[in-house]
Design a protein around this motif. Structure first.
Motif, mmCIF file in Angstrom:
data_model
loop_
_atom_site.group_PDB
_atom_site.id
_atom_site.type_symbol
_atom_site.label_atom_id
_atom_site.label_comp_id
_atom_site.label_asym_id
_atom_site.label_seq_id
_atom_site.Cartn_x
_atom_site.Cartn_y
_atom_site.Cartn_z
ATOM 1 N N ILE A 92 -27.213 29.792 76.988
ATOM 2 C CA ILE A 92 -28.323 29.168 76.274
ATOM 3 C C ILE A 92 -29.574 29.128 77.154
ATOM 4 N N GLU A 93 -29.366 28.923 78.459
ATOM 5 C CA GLU A 93 -30.493 28.888 79.402
ATOM 6 C C GLU A 93 -31.129 30.262 79.590
ATOM 7 N N ASN A 94 -30.327 31.320 79.496
ATOM 8 C CA ASN A 94 -30.794 32.646 79.903
ATOM 9 C C ASN A 94 -30.960 33.659 78.769
ATOM 10 N N HIS A 95 -30.362 33.398 77.609
ATOM 11 C CA HIS A 95 -30.403 34.369 76.521
ATOM 12 C C HIS A 95 -30.538 33.655 75.177
ATOM 13 N N HIS A 96 -30.640 34.420 74.111
ATOM 14 C CA HIS A 96 -30.732 33.843 72.768
ATOM 15 C C HIS A 96 -29.342 33.835 72.137
ATOM 16 N N VAL A 97 -28.758 32.656 72.016
ATOM 17 C CA VAL A 97 -27.444 32.524 71.397
ATOM 18 C C VAL A 97 -27.644 32.343 69.901
#
Length: 309
Positions: A20-25
């Protein structure tokens, strides 16, 4: 990257949070809710609770093979599907959806300990090190090509519980590294060697009964490997007694395995097939866990008592 995340227990939550911090979930897939206790209160999987906290749509198909569910995944068309302890085998149709594949975060150094209990069996078997492997998923059970590994040493008193908590954090960090490599086209596929593989089956409650004819080292590993579940146990004067912590000590006497050979202020020492097991922390049925020292302050255990009878 657009990601669909599939996972269920607490072990999967740190990886979801990192994603969630690094990509689009785009969506989270987890097992259906369960009813627990006498009141049949509905309990959400830990992964669902995390997803809801972040406002991410949650899908809970009874079976991953459900055609309507797979149709929905195909409509989402994620770049990658990340799988961490989801709890169901994925059909080939799902494996073919994402451009970058379905990537699994597994709690062992593959090909060692394929299966549902890799963390526990590393402790049960007295491994000195274990780790996390990220891999491409395929039809076989944990047989896909490996991408990255992270190694961790086991502490002398490592339990399945403490190792679980270390590995779930390690796995989250490693997965982000792996996704970066996939995006940059630098990920290297390494085939597993089946002849080096070992299987790590799920634990059962029946495994908890202690066999004192085994060596003290083996039993001590068993105590740690079954902590916190299902826990190692025996019987003391007809009552079930869980053993939560123990040490191996030298013993060259001839008492039969399971016999209490010494009682000190802090320990109950029990003969084994080789050497002896010094019990440090126990729990009698219906009672709380306690140090043996506290137990002996209110109860008496005689030498010559045989455990397990």
């Amino acid at each position: 990257m657009n990601v669909v995340f599939m996972g269920t227990p607490e072990f999967a939550v740190p990886t979801l949070e990192k994603l969630i911090e690094n990509h689009h979930v785009m969506a989270v897939v987890t097992q259906p809710d369960k009813q627990k206790g006498r009141g049949k209160k509905v309990s959400f999987p830990p992964v669902k609770e995390s997803a809801m906290k972040h406002g991410i749509p949650v899908l809970q198909p009874v079976k991953a093979r459900d055609e309507e569910f797979i149709d929905h995944l195909e409509e989402l068309n994620p770049d990658v599907i990340v799988v961490v302890a989801y709890g169901q085998i994925l059909p080939e149709r799902i494996l073919k959806i994402p451009e970058y594949g379905c990537i699994n975060v597994h709690g062992s150094l593959l090909p060692k300990y394929r299966g549902a209990g890799p963390i526990q069996w590393a402790v049960l078997n007295g491994e000195k090190e274990t780790g996390i492997t990220t891999m491409y998923m395929e039809k076989g059970l944990d047989t896909g090509d490996m991408i990255d590994k992270a190694v961790i040493s086991l502490d002398e008193k490592e339990t399945s519980g403490t190792l679980h908590d270390k590995l779930m954090v390690l796995g989250a960090d490693l997965l982000i590294e792996t996704l970066n490599k996939l995006e940059n086209k630098t990920a290297v596929r390494t085939k597993q060697t089946d002849e080096d593989s070992t299987y790590a089956p799920m634990l059962s409650k029946e495994m908890g009964r202690i066999d004192f004819t085994k060596t003290a080292d083996q039993i001590e590993q068993w105590v740690r490997g079954l902590n916190p579940w299902p826990s190692a146990y025996t019987e003391l004067e007809g009552k079930t007694m869980k053993i939560w912590d123990a040490d191996t000590v030298d013993y060259d006497g001839d008492e039969r395995p399971g016999t209490v050979v010494e009682v000190t202020k802090k320990q109950i020492v029990v003969a084994c097939g080789e050497n002896a097991l010094a019990l440090n922390e126990i729990q009698l049925s219906g009672k709380k866990r306690m140090a043996v020292q506290a137990f002996l302050a209110g109860s008496k255990v005689e030498t010559g008592t045989v455990l397990g009878e």
